[in-house]
Motif scaffolding. Structure first.
Motif, PDB file in Angstrom:
ATOM      1  N   THR A  61      15.875  -4.784  -4.321  1.00  0.00           N
ATOM      2  CA  THR A  61      15.479  -5.696  -4.246  1.00  0.00           C
ATOM      3  C   THR A  61      14.579  -6.474  -3.740  1.00  0.00           C
ATOM      4  OG1 THR A  61      17.137  -6.075  -2.089  1.00  0.00           O
ATOM      5  CG2 THR A  61      17.976  -5.735  -3.941  1.00  0.00           C
ATOM      6  N   ASP A  62      13.525  -5.717  -3.524  1.00  0.00           N
ATOM      7  CA  ASP A  62      11.859  -6.024  -3.146  1.00  0.00           C
ATOM      8  C   ASP A  62      11.749  -6.886  -2.163  1.00  0.00           C
ATOM      9  OD1 ASP A  62       9.976  -4.671  -4.017  1.00  0.00           O
ATOM     10  OD2 ASP A  62       9.818  -5.532  -6.078  1.00  0.00           O
ATOM     11  N   GLU A  63      12.722  -6.829  -0.731  1.00  0.00           N
ATOM     12  CA  GLU A  63      12.356  -7.781  -0.310  1.00  0.00           C
ATOM     13  C   GLU A  63      11.370  -6.963   1.140  1.00  0.00           C
ATOM     14  OE1 GLU A  63      16.252  -8.763   2.001  1.00  0.00           O
ATOM     15  OE2 GLU A  63      17.346  -8.816  -0.079  1.00  0.00           O
ATOM     16  N   GLU A  64      10.525  -8.647   1.578  1.00  0.00           N
ATOM     17  CA  GLU A  64       9.425  -8.045   2.405  1.00  0.00           C
ATOM     18  C   GLU A  64       9.878  -6.936   3.529  1.00  0.00           C
ATOM     19  OE1 GLU A  64       8.137 -12.044   3.103  1.00  0.00           O
ATOM     20  OE2 GLU A  64       7.516 -12.685   1.427  1.00  0.00           O
ATOM     21  N   PHE A 106      26.392  -5.421  -3.062  1.00  0.00           N
ATOM     22  CA  PHE A 106      26.005  -5.209  -3.961  1.00  0.00           C
ATOM     23  C   PHE A 106      25.092  -6.426  -4.547  1.00  0.00           C
ATOM     24  CE2 PHE A 106      26.444  -1.799  -6.138  1.00  0.00           C
ATOM     25  CZ  PHE A 106      26.820  -2.313  -7.515  1.00  0.00           C
ATOM     26  N   GLN A 107      24.748  -7.084  -3.377  1.00  0.00           N
ATOM     27  CA  GLN A 107      24.047  -9.194  -3.846  1.00  0.00           C
ATOM     28  C   GLN A 107      22.309  -8.371  -4.174  1.00  0.00           C
ATOM     29  OE1 GLN A 107      24.465  -7.247  -1.173  1.00  0.00           O
ATOM     30  NE2 GLN A 107      25.871  -8.595   0.303  1.00  0.00           N
ATOM     31  N   ASN A 108      22.727  -9.669  -5.667  1.00  0.00           N
ATOM     32  CA  ASN A 108      21.467  -9.517  -6.099  1.00  0.00           C
ATOM     33  C   ASN A 108      21.438  -7.785  -7.387  1.00  0.00           C
ATOM     34  OD1 ASN A 108      20.410 -11.905  -4.903  1.00  0.00           O
ATOM     35  ND2 ASN A 108      19.598 -10.919  -3.524  1.00  0.00           N
ATOM     36  N   LEU A 109      22.642  -7.778  -7.289  1.00  0.00           N
ATOM     37  CA  LEU A 109      22.801  -6.656  -8.446  1.00  0.00           C
ATOM     38  C   LEU A 109      23.747  -6.711  -9.732  1.00  0.00           C
ATOM     39  CD1 LEU A 109      22.161  -3.281  -5.852  1.00  0.00           C
ATOM     40  CD2 LEU A 109      20.304  -4.697  -7.191  1.00  0.00           C
ATOM     41  N   TRP A 110      24.776  -7.557  -9.762  1.00  0.00           N
ATOM     42  CA  TRP A 110      25.025  -7.859 -10.193  1.00  0.00           C
ATOM     43  C   TRP A 110      24.861  -7.932 -11.901  1.00  0.00           C
ATOM     44  CZ3 TRP A 110      29.390  -6.037  -9.699  1.00  0.00           C
ATOM     45  CH2 TRP A 110      30.644  -6.200  -8.061  1.00  0.00           C
ATOM     46  N   HIS A 111      23.457  -8.405 -11.949  1.00  0.00           N
ATOM     47  CA  HIS A 111      23.013  -8.533 -13.161  1.00  0.00           C
ATOM     48  C   HIS A 111      22.249  -7.688 -13.833  1.00  0.00           C
ATOM     49  CE1 HIS A 111      19.953  -8.739 -10.344  1.00  0.00           C
ATOM     50  NE2 HIS A 111      18.293  -8.895 -11.539  1.00  0.00           N
ATOM     51  N   VAL A 112      22.643  -6.415 -13.198  1.00  0.00           N
ATOM     52  CA  VAL A 112      21.556  -4.976 -13.244  1.00  0.00           C
ATOM     53  C   VAL A 112      22.401  -4.097 -14.505  1.00  0.00           C
ATOM     54  CG1 VAL A 112      21.400  -2.574 -12.991  1.00  0.00           C
ATOM     55  CG2 VAL A 112      20.492  -4.694 -10.828  1.00  0.00           C
ATOM     56  N   PRO A 113      21.979  -3.952 -15.627  1.00  0.00           N
ATOM     57  CA  PRO A 113      22.795  -3.491 -17.029  1.00  0.00           C
ATOM     58  C   PRO A 113      23.343  -2.305 -16.734  1.00  0.00           C
ATOM     59  CG  PRO A 113      20.281  -4.264 -17.459  1.00  0.00           C
ATOM     60  CD  PRO A 113      20.605  -4.523 -16.336  1.00  0.00           C
TER      61      PRO A 113
END
Length: 369
Positions: A53-56, A219-226
């Motif tokens: 998710t590219d977090e710092e 799964f946070q921020n991954l539900w939109h991944v195709p």
């Protein structure tokens, strides 16, 4: 309505069904723990989730490993040729469709190639996700766990139906029921109540399974991944290529559709259970016959004739959906690689099951004491 409530109450108060449901829940918990739930795997998945998710706060080690993986597998759509996939799958499986049937399958794969081109243009395959070949999250949830869930919820549905439909015989009041037309009509309420209670137990088990799985896998921020993204892809039949879905399906949409198919399968199981019980009038015999029937249908799903009868056989065999679990709504089975095949199987199998149930009801209403 009052009678329906009473019948549901009988089923929901029965301790055996709760014991079975809880036991299945424990099996699912242990399975999830084995696949992704142990402390080491959970820690690794949390670290990888941060990198994805590219977090710092991403760990340099995981960030580097993810970047290398993406470099290796992130461009699979650039050279993906569905005709070659078809040829390799036919060779590996030994399935050689002939004539018009073979051409029909080829046309389906040509349509899938157009879908591949669409994915390239829209960038659907470029989304970030857990490295598929490392963690195999899709096949773990929608393959391994979902297969177990289908079997377990099927058993709960069958037990709920048979308990209520055989209640009068078990408690030796069947003669009173069969003596009147009104008494015979009670069976319809029992069938409906059994179906509703079966769905209730199945819903509890499904919700528990999903909650435990997603508690272990962030799964946070991954539900939109195709689902068609390159990073989701896993090895299949010794090949590594993306999940080419028939439509754009994000993770949350795929989950909803998988639940819809599961409910459809349970509806078919309820209808077949009712039909068998209406014919046999004994829950013990019915359970044995249902076991043999579904096992036989599962074996039949793997019979290959190389012509259009393969498609007809799969349309009227709901166990095909159990066999292909994990590959729904995407290129998977050679005979079913077209959009909406899951719903075609549900419709055809469901129609056959309802017809069989109607014949059983007609026979039941002719029974005499």
């Amino acid at each position: 309505m009052r009678l329906l409530q009473k019948e549901c109450g009988k089923c929901l108060r029965h301790p055996f069904l709760w014991i079975v449901c809880i036991t299945f829940g424990l099996f699912q918990f242990l399975s999830i723990y084995t696949y992704v739930g142990n402390a080491g795997m959970r820690k690794e998945l949390r670290q990888m989730h941060v990198a994805v998710t590219d977090e710092e706060t991403a760990s340099p080690e995981y960030e580097s490993a993810y970047a290398d993986y993406k470099k290796t597998y992130g461009g699979m759509y650039d050279t993906l040729d569905m005709r070659k996939i078809l040829e390799q799958k036919e060779k590996k499986s030994g399935y050689e469709p002939q004539g018009a049937w073979g051409m029909w399958i080829v046309r389906n794969y040509d349509r899938l190639q157009k879908r591949v081109e669409q994915i390239r243009k829209t960038g659907e395959g470029t989304y970030a996700f857990y490295p598929g070949s490392w963690y195999k999250l899709h096949s773990t949830l929608y393959g391994k766990l979902w297969k177990k869930l289908i079997l377990q919820t099927a058993v709960l549905m069958i037990l709920s139906m048979l308990y209520l439909m055989d209640y009068e015989r078990i408690y030796k009041t069947q003669d009173l029921v069969l003596a009147t037309t009104t008494g015979k009509k009670m069976m319809e309420k029992k069938m409906l109540a059994g179906t509703l209670c079966g769905l209730f137990y199945a819903g509890l088990l499904t919700v528990f399974t999903l909650l435990v799985f997603f508690a272990a896998v962030p799964f946070q921020n991954l539900w939109h991944v195709p689902v068609a993204a390159c990073m989701v892809a896993e090895p299949r039949l010794q090949m590594m290529y993306p999940f080419v879905t028939f439509w754009r399906l994000e993770q949350w949409r795929y989950s909803l559709l998988a639940l819809v198919v599961l409910v459809g399968l349970l509806g078919i199981i309820a209808a077949v259970t009712a039909a068998v019980q209406l014919f046999l009038q004994n829950s013990y015999f019915s359970f044995a016959v249902l076991g043999l029937l579904f096992m036989g249908a599962y074996l039949l799903a793997y019979v290959q004739m190389g012509n259009v009868w393969d498609l007809i056989r799969e349309f009227f065999n709901p166990t095909v959906l159990y066999a292909t679990s994990g590959g729904w709504f995407m290129e998977n089975d050679l005979c079913l690689s077209f959009a909406g095949n899951e719903f075609a199987v549900l419709f055809c199998s469901g129609t056959a099951a309802v017809c069989l149930m109607a014949v059983g009801k007609r026979r039941y209403h002719r029974l005499e004491v």
